[in-house]
Design a protein around this motif. Structure first.
Motif, mmCIF file in Angstrom:
data_model
loop_
_atom_site.group_PDB
_atom_site.id
_atom_site.type_symbol
_atom_site.label_atom_id
_atom_site.label_comp_id
_atom_site.label_asym_id
_atom_site.label_seq_id
_atom_site.Cartn_x
_atom_site.Cartn_y
_atom_site.Cartn_z
ATOM 1 N N ILE A 87 0.849 -1.197 0.000
ATOM 2 C CA ILE A 87 0.000 0.000 0.000
ATOM 3 C C ILE A 87 0.882 1.244 0.000
ATOM 4 O O ILE A 87 1.703 1.427 0.896
ATOM 5 C CB ILE A 87 -0.924 0.004 1.239
ATOM 6 C CG1 ILE A 87 -1.786 -1.268 1.256
ATOM 7 C CG2 ILE A 87 -1.794 1.259 1.256
ATOM 8 C CD1 ILE A 87 -2.333 -1.614 2.617
ATOM 9 N N LEU A 88 0.717 2.065 -1.016
ATOM 10 C CA LEU A 88 1.383 3.358 -1.073
ATOM 11 C C LEU A 88 0.337 4.411 -0.739
ATOM 12 O O LEU A 88 -0.635 4.594 -1.483
ATOM 13 C CB LEU A 88 1.982 3.606 -2.460
ATOM 14 C CG LEU A 88 2.921 2.515 -2.993
ATOM 15 C CD1 LEU A 88 3.559 2.959 -4.307
ATOM 16 C CD2 LEU A 88 3.984 2.155 -1.975
ATOM 17 N N LEU A 89 0.511 5.082 0.385
ATOM 18 C CA LEU A 89 -0.487 6.012 0.913
ATOM 19 C C LEU A 89 0.027 7.438 0.805
ATOM 20 O O LEU A 89 1.093 7.765 1.341
ATOM 21 C CB LEU A 89 -0.799 5.668 2.369
ATOM 22 C CG LEU A 89 -1.715 6.638 3.112
ATOM 23 C CD1 LEU A 89 -3.100 6.664 2.485
ATOM 24 C CD2 LEU A 89 -1.795 6.260 4.589
ATOM 25 N N ALA A 90 -0.740 8.291 0.154
ATOM 26 C CA ALA A 90 -0.323 9.679 -0.038
ATOM 27 C C ALA A 90 -0.630 10.546 1.165
ATOM 28 O O ALA A 90 -1.699 10.437 1.779
ATOM 29 C CB ALA A 90 -1.021 10.262 -1.265
ATOM 30 N N GLY B 103 2.536 8.576 11.420
ATOM 31 C CA GLY B 103 2.500 7.770 12.634
ATOM 32 C C GLY B 103 1.503 6.631 12.529
ATOM 33 O O GLY B 103 1.785 5.501 12.960
ATOM 34 N N TRP B 104 0.331 6.933 11.941
ATOM 35 C CA TRP B 104 -0.667 5.880 11.758
ATOM 36 C C TRP B 104 -0.127 4.780 10.856
ATOM 37 O O TRP B 104 -0.252 3.583 11.156
ATOM 38 C CB TRP B 104 -1.948 6.470 11.153
ATOM 39 C CG TRP B 104 -2.923 5.410 10.756
ATOM 40 C CD1 TRP B 104 -3.869 4.819 11.549
ATOM 41 C CD2 TRP B 104 -3.024 4.766 9.482
ATOM 42 N NE1 TRP B 104 -4.557 3.853 10.845
ATOM 43 C CE2 TRP B 104 -4.054 3.803 9.578
ATOM 44 C CE3 TRP B 104 -2.350 4.910 8.269
ATOM 45 C CZ2 TRP B 104 -4.418 2.989 8.509
ATOM 46 C CZ3 TRP B 104 -2.700 4.105 7.196
ATOM 47 C CH2 TRP B 104 -3.737 3.158 7.320
ATOM 48 N N ALA B 105 0.501 5.173 9.744
ATOM 49 C CA ALA B 105 1.020 4.188 8.790
ATOM 50 C C ALA B 105 2.103 3.326 9.416
ATOM 51 O O ALA B 105 2.150 2.103 9.199
ATOM 52 C CB ALA B 105 1.553 4.895 7.548
ATOM 53 N N ASN B 106 2.976 3.937 10.203
ATOM 54 C CA ASN B 106 4.034 3.172 10.857
ATOM 55 C C ASN B 106 3.461 2.106 11.788
ATOM 56 O O ASN B 106 3.982 0.993 11.888
ATOM 57 C CB ASN B 106 4.958 4.100 11.640
ATOM 58 C CG ASN B 106 5.831 4.950 10.732
ATOM 59 O OD1 ASN B 106 6.042 4.631 9.566
ATOM 60 N ND2 ASN B 106 6.346 6.047 11.275
ATOM 61 N N GLY B 107 2.371 2.454 12.456
ATOM 62 C CA GLY B 107 1.752 1.503 13.368
ATOM 63 C C GLY B 107 0.959 0.418 12.678
ATOM 64 O O GLY B 107 0.783 -0.681 13.223
ATOM 65 N N VAL C 44 3.676 2.348 2.720
ATOM 66 C CA VAL C 44 4.702 3.351 2.451
ATOM 67 C C VAL C 44 4.017 4.697 2.244
ATOM 68 O O VAL C 44 3.132 4.817 1.388
ATOM 69 C CB VAL C 44 5.531 2.980 1.208
ATOM 70 C CG1 VAL C 44 6.535 4.082 0.886
ATOM 71 C CG2 VAL C 44 6.252 1.648 1.431
ATOM 72 N N VAL C 45 4.394 5.691 3.026
ATOM 73 C CA VAL C 45 3.816 7.029 2.897
ATOM 74 C C VAL C 45 4.552 7.787 1.796
ATOM 75 O O VAL C 45 5.789 7.846 1.783
ATOM 76 C CB VAL C 45 3.897 7.797 4.222
ATOM 77 C CG1 VAL C 45 3.387 9.229 4.044
ATOM 78 C CG2 VAL C 45 3.083 7.074 5.290
#
Length: 243
Positions: free
Chosen positions: A149-152, A178-182, A191-192
């Protein structure tokens, strides 16, 4: 009699080889990439076209953009499939359980997610949006446990009729990392991708929200290295950044 039969064997083998070469050998499976979002992805979503063109030019030809919709009258040819839905909110997609059906159709290996603009426009708080993201990611992994998942961090907004939107975008984007890391896992990494930095909501849009050509090119340029890295990781190739 036996000599005549043996004499036909080479001819038969040649014929079989010809059949195999034209139809019986399957090509390598294509990697399926789903652009997911709202109008910035859908209409006309020319960042998808520029990204597709960049990937092809770099030699990444075994890719398939997938989704439940098709479209985009853009300056370069591209795979037009996507899952961009104008006006949709992350919270609405999660609440109405829309994504599982889209995923069942698309069966993506990689998802490019730029979603939250309409949530911000409607004053939905960052925590509520991230809760929706959690639901959506869980649904993605239910469809494909190894999905990447690549999140913008979404592009900035400065529409004349929403003076607080610019600040709300910053608040959401600041919470995303922070949300993505968790939520990220080794099997299904998140990946942000920073689409906010360097994007000018005045110069790169026609209304403070929707990109013009310069904006689409910036979005594609930001996606490209992250998509390339995801493609390399998904295919297990080393030093595949240029094809």
């Amino acid at each position: 009699m036996s000599g005549r039969r043996l004499g036909k064997v080479p001819v038969i083998l040649v014929a079989l080889c010809a059949l195999i070469s034209i139809g019986w050998v399957k090509p390598p499976a294509q990697l399926r990439i789903m652009p997911l979002g709202d109008s910035i992805t859908e209409a006309p979503g020319c960042w998808r076209a520029y990204l597709w063109d960049q990937l092809r030019r770099a030699g990444h030809t075994n890719l398939d953009f997938v989704g439940t919709k098709t479209g985009g009258g853009c300056p370069v040819g591209h795979d037009r499939d996507h899952a961009g839905y104008s006006g949709y909110q992350a919270v609405g997609i999660a609440r109405d359980t829309l994504l599982p059906t889209w995923l069942a159709v698309a069966r993506p290996d990689i998802i490019l997610m730029h979603l939250g603009t309409n949530d911000v426009w409607n004053g939905i708080g960052a925590d509520t949006v991230l809760t929706a993201y959690t639901t959506l990611v869980d649904q993605m992994r239910a469809n494909n446990p190894g999905v990447r998942i690549l999140l913008a961090r979404i592009i900035p907004m400065e529409p004349p009729k929403c003076t607080s939107c610019a600040e709300r975008v910053v608040t959401l984007n600041n919470a995303i990392t922070g949300w993505a890391n968790g939520k990220s896992t080794a099997r299904s990494p998140i990946v942000v991708v920073d689409q906010w930095t360097g994007f000018d909501a005045v110069a790169d849009t026609y209304d403070g929200v929707h990109p013009i050509d310069s904006g689409f090119r910036k979005i594609a340029d930001r996606w490209y290295p992250a998509v390339t890295a995801a493609v390399c990781a998904a295919t297990g190739k080393v030093n595949c950044a240029t094809g």
